[in-house]
Design a protein around this motif. Structure first.
Motif, PDB file in Angstrom:
ATOM      1  N   TRP A 146      -2.676   4.897  -3.756  1.00  0.00           N
ATOM      2  CA  TRP A 146      -3.940   5.314  -3.143  1.00  0.00           C
ATOM      3  C   TRP A 146      -3.714   5.774  -1.701  1.00  0.00           C
ATOM      4  CZ3 TRP A 146      -8.951   6.425  -3.959  1.00  0.00           C
ATOM      5  CH2 TRP A 146      -9.835   6.351  -2.890  1.00  0.00           C
ATOM      6  N   GLN A 157      -2.628   0.162  -4.415  1.00  0.00           N
ATOM      7  CA  GLN A 157      -2.857   0.430  -2.994  1.00  0.00           C
ATOM      8  C   GLN A 157      -1.862   1.442  -2.438  1.00  0.00           C
ATOM      9  OE1 GLN A 157      -5.493  -1.088  -1.058  1.00  0.00           O
ATOM     10  NE2 GLN A 157      -4.917   0.707   0.157  1.00  0.00           N
ATOM     11  N   ARG A 193     -12.232   3.214  -4.393  1.00  0.00           N
ATOM     12  CA  ARG A 193     -11.080   2.953  -5.253  1.00  0.00           C
ATOM     13  C   ARG A 193     -11.469   3.046  -6.723  1.00  0.00           C
ATOM     14  NH1 ARG A 193      -6.978  -0.233  -3.405  1.00  0.00           N
ATOM     15  NH2 ARG A 193      -6.086   0.119  -5.473  1.00  0.00           N
TER      16      ARG A 193
END
Length: 576
Positions: free
Chosen positions: A261, A258, A175
């Motif tokens: 992603w 999130q 990440r």
């Protein structure tokens, strides 16, 4: 720390330095764009290219400058940027660390905030030198210690094993990097973990975080497309992860959240419908609104106000508290404008953000308390958007007197995009020093207009600034002074038929700007630079023309950002 770990960190520091310092030049040699030295001159003040659209048939783009509009065919198939790598800013570093590792770092990572009034995060100029490498090392060490102390049980929820460490690498470090790591990279981090585990599992995780935060994969954002032998050629499409990072940094100034992603991880983000939905979602986030307001502050002078000082013997009212209130007021105006307003509101809004102190200073009735309140005034002198905002007027004034030069330059660059202004010619300051003392600003402007050395440039922006002569250096409005009524009239020349001609004050200037596309296209030119990370002066692409057409049609800043970020050209990169 044990000797073995200390030795390993020293090795890591030495190994990281050439990676960081060589990252740009290595990739440039592989076929990516080199740093453009001329880009160092670019700031948030805009430049020459503005679009006024076309009518049917071949798409056209119009550039405007001192000679007036020139229409030409726009260029099809051009990307919105070149393939590149782009160093993250300290603010982006801090945001990413907080989001990925749960640590509040800073406020300084590589350098103290200079308080620069101009936008400086141009991709061509963001490099790393030896001094910065050392600062990254110090920050990485401190952040890693804090992260492990506070969040080790979260990072390693499945235990102290290497299997759990691999999950940490494939999730948290991935990440931070904005991409998936391959097996070789994961193995490298597990080797780092093993070195630390000789002391404790916590030391193993700490060393992995230290290594990750010094990696070029964290320090730099890549916009190179899929890896190719010898570097990319021609034109490339960003990977889904690169597109996610570009969108996220543009809107939230941090790594993807999130949901974004996950869309990148599956590749779904490159589906236009999915991309559009994600941009809509992100535009609604509070952090996006705050970030876009901060960037818009470069366009509309908010950051210049941060560095403004006044002669307190002449303006004792300009206390530290008043300055802080003006800063907040200006930021709220820009945030409200970009989130809720239309482009015409830049020069026609009647809204100010005031508390009782500012309202009293500027003669606005009906405001009480210390909190900022949105006030839609009926006063004509406060009904011209940014042109009548006290913060802008204060920022673009001298310490002890008015400043039609810099107020004029503000309008010239931010609202008109009137073209490039060269530096003052040799001897210009000597000429100005020879002007008679105790002249008014209007008299000084008249003297400049009569001297060829000065007139060629000042005639382009002085008339814009003279329209604000009724506002004093802290933004208060006065119709008269010791000499009688204050003359705010002027005649605009050399800026094109849409603007040229006589005006009487900033209300007339605002009325001219509210018509046609000059202001709208100039807004795109300025705001696009902050998103794309390079100056778009001279960009005649049809993709950018479409973005300009969108804002000109709807007037909504939200539609501008949506059109820019979802343009097919936004995820393309030219390789030059």
């Amino acid at each position: 720390m044990g000797l073995r770990i200390a030795a390993y960190i020293r090795w890591l520091s030495v190994a990281a330095t050439p990676l960081l310092m060589g990252a740009c030049t290595a990739d440039v040699n592989g076929g990516h764009p080199s740093t453009n030295a001329a880009a160092g001159q670019a700031t948030s003040t805009g430049g020459a290219a503005t679009s006024t659209g076309g009518s049917g048939g071949t798409p056209t783009v119009t550039t405007s400058g001192g000679a007036g509009p020139v229409t030409q065919a726009c260029t099809q198939g051009v990307a919105m940027a070149n393939a590149r790598i782009w160093r993250i800013t300290d603010t982006q570093y801090i945001n990413a660390v907080r989001q990925v590792f749960g640590v509040t770092a800073g406020p300084t990572i590589t350098e103290a905030d200079s308080g620069a009034a101009d936008y400086t995060n141009l991709s061509e100029l963001t490099i790393v030198n030896a001094s910065i490498v050392g600062k990254y090392q110090v920050a990485a060490r401190d952040i890693a210690r804090q992260a492990v102390t506070s969040h080790y049980s979260t990072f390693m929820a499945c235990g102290d094993s290497e299997v759990c460490a691999q999950q940490f690498v494939r999730n948290r470090i991935a990440r931070a990097f904005g991409r998936r790591l391959d097996d070789t990279e994961v193995a490298g981090y597990i080797d780092v973990f093993r070195k630390g585990v000789t002391q404790s599992p916590q030391d193993g995780v700490r060393l992995m975080i230290e290594a990750a935060l010094q990696s070029p994969s964290f320090i730099y954002r890549t916009e190179l497309g899929k890896p190719t032998q010898g570097g990319p050629t021609g034109q490339v499409t960003l990977t889904a992860h690169e597109a996610a990072s570009m969108i996220s940094y543009s809107l939230t100034n941090s790594v993807p959240d999130q949901q974004l992603w996950d869309k990148a991880d599956t590749g779904a983000l490159l589906d236009p419908a999915v991309l559009s939905a994600e941009v809509d979602r992100l535009l609604d986030l509070p952090e996006t609104k705050a970030n876009l307001a901060d960037l818009g502050g470069y366009w509309l002078g908010v950051h210049k106000l941060d560095r403004t000082e006044k002669d307190l013997t002449k303006f004792p009212e300009f206390t530290d508290q008043v300055k802080a209130d003006l800063q907040q007021s200006s930021r709220l105006f820009v945030q409200d404008l970009l989130a809720n307003g239309k482009v015409a509101d830049v020069v026609t809004s009647k809204r100010l953000f005031l508390n009782q102190s500012l309202a009293t200073l500027y003669g606005i009735p009906g405001v009480t308390g210390t909190d900022m309140q949105a006030v839609d005034t009926t006063l004509p002198e406060r009904s011209n958007g940014i042109l009548s905002q006290p913060g802008m007027l204060t920022a673009y004034s001298r310490v002890d007197r008015g400043d039609p030069i810099h107020r004029g330059l503000f309008s010239f660059y931010a609202l008109v995009c009137g073209g490039a202004i060269p530096p003052p010619p040799k001897g210009a300051l000597d000429v100005a020093a020879g002007f008679p003392p105790n002249q008014t600003e209007r008299q000084l402007a008249g003297l400049r207009a009569g001297i060829a050395l000065c007139q060629s440039c000042h005639s382009r922006f002085d008339p814009l600034g003279l329209a604000t002569e009724r506002y004093d250096p802290i933004g208060r409005y006065h119709e008269t002074d010791a000499n009688g009524p204050i003359d705010q009239s002027s005649t605009i020349v050399t800026l094109g038929p849409d603007l040229d001609g006589p005006i009487t004050g900033e209300a007339d200037l605002a009325a001219k700007l509210a018509q046609g596309r000059r202001l709208s296209d100039c807004a795109v030119q300025n705001l696009s630079m902050y998103t794309l990370g390079h100056d778009i002066i001279g960009d005649t692409s049809c993709a950018l023309q479409t973005v300009k057409d969108t804002l000109a049609t709807t007037g909504k800043f939200r539609d501008f950002y949506k059109a820019l970020l979802t343009s097919p050209a936004f995820i393309l990169r030219d390789v030059k």
